[in-house]
Motif scaffolding. Structure first.
Motif: not given
Length: 433
Positions: A29-34
């Motif tokens: 999770g939150y890798r796509a945000m980066r």
């Protein structure tokens, strides 16, 4: 097309801590945000367009195209609003998603807001689902603490404020402009369009309004690519979706599968209709969609195929009814719901749904006549396409389709002196024995 399940949004639902930040990050999770922060906003919008993602709230409008409608310049701030006011009978996909995996929605909000250059986002959630509200509030608080929300997110210079706003429990607030009025503190009633929300929405600013599942699907598109998403589903209805099976089915629940799967295939995975019974009728997209019968078991559940068969895919709320169900009684209950939830702003919906109730009450009591069936159809003609928003149109769908498919059952209600499914008379309509 693959007929196997495609767990993406629901992949971690069976984990006891799936709703926490730690569990979400443990699964990537939150890798796509980066990844998104390393892209130009317009490139994200284009990726969503290329993926073929269509609105998962019922209308099926292309999500990326909707984002592209925002005017390039405006003196007012841009807003992203997530419609989490799930309240139509049978529709039950967004609430379990937010309950089990709220962070995928939060990450989707961050990426989507960045893509449309918005610094203010809202999640408008139904006030009665207190357990979901608490999960969302916890997830947002965790995201703020981790530096994923607020000022200068991860040192990128991008700011985003996210507010979880609770409604007061009105079905009409699922209509996007009524939702905006409610969010601004007014009585929830549909606005006249144009102007459309993309031009003048929340507080008069350019606004994107998307369903929970639509926004929650964005991180997987950014992480895996538009082609990955587009490889699932059908040519015009791409990707995966959550299909909610409820009613007379052996294993009701949420089944995440490619668009284009059939009810027959879903029922096979769900153990079929409850033991000893057979399918009588079902809804492909909640109570506001025309009814289907067992003749439609093999209709691909995508926007085009369901539409060609005479109904709408809607929210993929598959309510299953077996032969013990009185179709007149079921439609009566839905009509009572729509009459209760009508905001009263326009005459066709306000008066038409009221008279639906009166006619169905007579029919169910065995006091109706065949003329009442024509009255119901006339009422439907005066509501459909003439009401201020889609609530009125949706109210007509089960009425007109049930009369078309089960006219003999309606007639039996007054020729047999009341509902033939009344336990005092029989448990199954005599005409089906």
């Amino acid at each position: 097309m693959s007929t196997t399940l495609t767990p993406v949004l629901s992949r971690t639902w069976d984990q006891p801590d799936s709703f926490t930040l730690a569990a979400y990050e443990r699964e990537g999770g939150y890798r796509a945000m980066r990844t998104a922060f390393g892209m130009e906003p317009d490139a994200i919008v284009q990726a969503v367009k290329d993926s073929g993602l269509r609105g998962r709230g019922g209308a099926g409008f292309p999500t990326g195209m909707k984002w592209g409608f925002l005017p390039p310049s405006s003196p007012n701030p841009r807003y992203l609003v997530v419609n989490a006011d799930e309240s139509e009978p049978g529709t039950c996909k967004d609430i379990p998603l937010m309950l089990a995996n709220p962070h995928v929605l939060v990450e989707g909000v961050i990426i989507s807001s960045y893509a449309i250059r918005s610094n203010h986002a809202f999640i408008y959630v139904r006030g009665e689902v207190l357990h979901v509200i608490r999960r969302l509030q916890q997830a947002v608080a965790e995201a703020y603490e981790a530096g994923y929300l607020g000022k200068d997110i991860l040192g990128t210079g991008y700011d985003l404020e996210l507010v979880v706003h609770t409604g007061a429990g009105a079905y009409i607030c699922g209509e996007e402009t009524a939702l905006l009025d409610s969010l601004e503190g007014y009585r929830g009633q549909p606005r006249l369009k144009p102007p459309f929300p993309a031009v003048a929405g929340l507080y008069g600013g350019p606004t994107v309004i998307n369903n929970v599942e639509s926004i929650a699907s964005v991180p997987s598109i950014v992480a895996n690519g538009a082609d990955w998403f587009a490889s699932m589903g059908t040519e015009k209805s791409k990707g995966f979706g959550i299909f909610s099976l409820s009613g007379h089915v052996t294993r009701p629940g949420q089944y995440e599968a490619p668009l284009g799967i059939t009810l027959r295939e879903l029922l096979d995975m769900a153990g079929g209709v409850r033991k000893g019974h057979r399918l009588k009728f079902w809804t492909p997209g909640g109570s506001s969609t025309p009814l289907f019968t067992d003749e439609h078991l093999d209709v691909p559940l995508d926007f085009e195929s369901v539409g060609a068969a005479g109904s709408m895919l809607g929210t993929r709320a598959l309510q299953i009814f077996d032969e013990t169900t009185c179709v007149v009684r079921a439609v009566q209950r839905w009509s009572e719901f729509y009459a209760h939830e009508s905001c009263g702003k326009c005459t066709p919906c306000r008066e038409g749904t009221y008279w639906y109730k009166q006619v169905f009450k007579r029919l169910e009591a065995g006091q109706g006549t065949e003329e009442d069936l024509q009255t119901l159809l006339d009422l439907s003609d005066n509501i459909l396409g003439r009401s201020f928003c889609a609530l009125g149109d949706g109210a007509t769908s089960p009425v007109t389709s049930s009369i078309k498919l089960f006219r003999d059952e309606y007639i039996a209600h007054f020729t047999q002196g009341g509902c033939p499914f009344d336990p005092a008379k029989s448990t199954v309509w005599a005409g089906e024995q």
